[in-house]
Scaffold this motif. Structure first.
Motif, PDB file in Angstrom:
ATOM      1  N   ASP A   4       0.959  -1.260   0.103  1.00 49.77           N
ATOM      2  CA  ASP A   4       0.174   0.044  -0.078  1.00 49.77           C
ATOM      3  C   ASP A   4       0.869   1.263   0.030  1.00 49.77           C
ATOM      4  OD1 ASP A   4      -2.521  -1.375   0.216  1.00 49.77           O
ATOM      5  OD2 ASP A   4      -2.079  -1.643   2.508  1.00 49.77           O
ATOM      6  N   LEU A   5       0.461   2.313  -1.026  1.00 46.12           N
ATOM      7  CA  LEU A   5       1.176   3.451  -0.772  1.00 46.12           C
ATOM      8  C   LEU A   5       0.436   4.596  -0.239  1.00 46.12           C
ATOM      9  CD1 LEU A   5       2.734   2.017  -3.196  1.00 46.12           C
ATOM     10  CD2 LEU A   5       2.530   4.155  -4.519  1.00 46.12           C
ATOM     11  N   ARG A   6       0.982   5.225   0.803  1.00 44.21           N
ATOM     12  CA  ARG A   6       0.689   6.384   1.760  1.00 44.21           C
ATOM     13  C   ARG A   6       1.594   7.267   1.979  1.00 44.21           C
ATOM     14  NH1 ARG A   6       2.598   5.551   6.603  1.00 44.21           N
ATOM     15  NH2 ARG A   6       3.158   3.526   7.257  1.00 44.21           N
ATOM     16  N   PRO A   7       1.051   8.568   2.516  1.00 45.06           N
ATOM     17  CA  PRO A   7       1.995   9.385   2.810  1.00 45.06           C
ATOM     18  C   PRO A   7       2.599   9.059   4.475  1.00 45.06           C
ATOM     19  CG  PRO A   7      -0.235  10.414   2.647  1.00 45.06           C
ATOM     20  CD  PRO A   7      -0.148   8.990   2.493  1.00 45.06           C
ATOM     21  N   ALA A   8       3.935   9.088   4.493  1.00 47.46           N
ATOM     22  CA  ALA A   8       4.430   8.907   5.923  1.00 47.46           C
ATOM     23  C   ALA A   8       4.143   9.805   6.787  1.00 47.46           C
ATOM     24  CB  ALA A   8       6.157   9.130   5.528  1.00 47.46           C
ATOM     25  N   THR A   9       4.091   9.285   8.178  1.00 45.69           N
ATOM     26  CA  THR A   9       3.896  10.127   9.394  1.00 45.69           C
ATOM     27  C   THR A   9       5.060   9.956  10.246  1.00 45.69           C
ATOM     28  OG1 THR A   9       3.127   8.201  10.600  1.00 45.69           O
ATOM     29  CG2 THR A   9       1.606   9.356   8.911  1.00 45.69           C
ATOM     30  N   ALA A  10       5.115  10.698  11.360  1.00 42.02           N
ATOM     31  CA  ALA A  10       6.271  10.864  12.279  1.00 42.02           C
ATOM     32  C   ALA A  10       6.501   9.576  12.585  1.00 42.02           C
ATOM     33  CB  ALA A  10       5.961  11.567  13.382  1.00 42.02           C
ATOM     34  N   GLY A  33      15.845  13.901  12.477  1.00 40.34           N
ATOM     35  CA  GLY A  33      15.394  15.386  12.690  1.00 40.34           C
ATOM     36  C   GLY A  33      15.081  16.015  11.447  1.00 40.34           C
ATOM     37  N   VAL A  34      15.734  15.596  10.271  1.00 43.68           N
ATOM     38  CA  VAL A  34      15.393  16.179   8.798  1.00 43.68           C
ATOM     39  C   VAL A  34      14.317  15.563   8.563  1.00 43.68           C
ATOM     40  CG1 VAL A  34      16.528  16.246   6.540  1.00 43.68           C
ATOM     41  CG2 VAL A  34      18.126  16.356   8.509  1.00 43.68           C
ATOM     42  N   LEU A  35      13.911  14.487   8.511  1.00 42.90           N
ATOM     43  CA  LEU A  35      12.627  13.700   8.381  1.00 42.90           C
ATOM     44  C   LEU A  35      11.576  14.188   9.178  1.00 42.90           C
ATOM     45  CD1 LEU A  35      13.350   9.866   7.472  1.00 42.90           C
ATOM     46  CD2 LEU A  35      12.697  11.940   6.173  1.00 42.90           C
ATOM     47  N   ILE A  39       8.323  16.165   7.257  1.00 40.73           N
ATOM     48  CA  ILE A  39       6.967  15.760   7.430  1.00 40.73           C
ATOM     49  C   ILE A  39       6.075  16.847   7.881  1.00 40.73           C
ATOM     50  CG2 ILE A  39       5.624  14.225   8.812  1.00 40.73           C
ATOM     51  CD1 ILE A  39       7.834  11.935   8.401  1.00 40.73           C
ATOM     52  N   ASP A  40       6.740  17.518   8.950  1.00 38.92           N
ATOM     53  CA  ASP A  40       6.277  18.582   9.387  1.00 38.92           C
ATOM     54  C   ASP A  40       5.675  19.762   8.446  1.00 38.92           C
ATOM     55  OD1 ASP A  40       5.150  20.071  11.837  1.00 38.92           O
ATOM     56  OD2 ASP A  40       6.913  21.262  11.616  1.00 38.92           O
ATOM     57  N   ARG A  41       6.905  20.207   7.562  1.00 36.32           N
ATOM     58  CA  ARG A  41       6.805  21.415   6.676  1.00 36.32           C
ATOM     59  C   ARG A  41       5.739  20.995   5.577  1.00 36.32           C
ATOM     60  NH1 ARG A  41       8.525  24.595   2.937  1.00 36.32           N
ATOM     61  NH2 ARG A  41       9.367  22.443   1.746  1.00 36.32           N
ATOM     62  N   ASP A  42       5.765  19.643   5.060  1.00 45.64           N
ATOM     63  CA  ASP A  42       5.202  19.402   3.969  1.00 45.64           C
ATOM     64  C   ASP A  42       4.574  18.044   4.079  1.00 45.64           C
ATOM     65  OD1 ASP A  42       4.416  19.335   1.119  1.00 45.64           O
ATOM     66  OD2 ASP A  42       6.349  19.311   0.276  1.00 45.64           O
TER      67      ASP A  42
END
Ligand SMILES: CC(C)(COP(=O)(O)OP(=O)(O)OC[C@H]1O[C@@H](n2cnc3c(N)ncnc32)[C@H](O)[C@@H]1OP(=O)(O)O)[C@@H](O)C(=O)NCCC(=O)NCCS
Length: 136
Positions: A4-10, A33-35, A39-42
């Motif tokens: 399944d393809l989905r947006p990543a979360t924290a 920290g970069v990831l 995820i937070d910004r976009d």
């Protein structure tokens, strides 16, 4: 294997970093920290493919308001050559088109024969005669 393809979360950050260690060349921005900041910004930029609770593919579809950029396209070694790379690229293209991106680009390391074969087989155009300048 169905994925399944989905947006990543924290909650995916640790799994994504572990996946990249197995499946992609390391980069200096492979850091939690970069990831988290991405995820937070976009939210939605990092797309993951998941199968049986494990991350088996990733792509980043970045949008800065001017051009869409594809980064970190990777498929786990056991899942390759079954169309997942193409599916991830299409998911990234769909996201960027939905945001209004008209021009997309991706950087492909010339010595990476598999990546070159993948992109050559895609419907993207290789733009010869361009130089890449980088900082950091
Ligand atoms: C590049 C990568 C993402 C491709 O993922 P994939 O799921 O295997 O790709 P697909 O199955 O969607 O392949 C689509 C087409 O690309 C071409 N292709 C993919 N891998 C290939 C290979 N090893 N040799 C030759 N052609 C290849 C084929 O034309 C393939 O179609 P086909 O299988 O019907 O012949 C994967 O090999 C990978 O993660 N590599 C390591 C990370 C990397 O280099 N990423 C690229 C960054 S630009």
């Amino acid at each position: 294997m169905q994925s399944d393809l989905r947006p990543a979360t924290a909650g995916d950050i640790e799994g994504v970093l572990a996946f990249w260690r197995e499946s992609a060349e390391p980069t200096s921005t492979d850091a939690d920290g970069v990831l988290a900041s991405l995820i937070d910004r976009d939210p939605g930029a990092l797309i993951v493919a998941e199968a049986d609770g494990h991350i088996v593919g990733t792509v980043i579809a970045g949008w800065d308001g001017w051009r869409g950029s594809i980064y970190r396209l990777a498929v786990g070694p056991d899942q390759r050559r079954s169309g997942l790379g193409q599916a991830l690229l299409h998911a990234a293209e769909d996201r960027l088109a939905g945001l209004g991106a008209q021009r997309l680009h991706a950087i492909v390391v010339e010595s990476n024969d598999v990546a070159v074969a993948f992109w050559t087989a895609s419907d993207w155009e290789h733009q010869a005669g361009q130089l890449r300048f980088a900082k950091g």
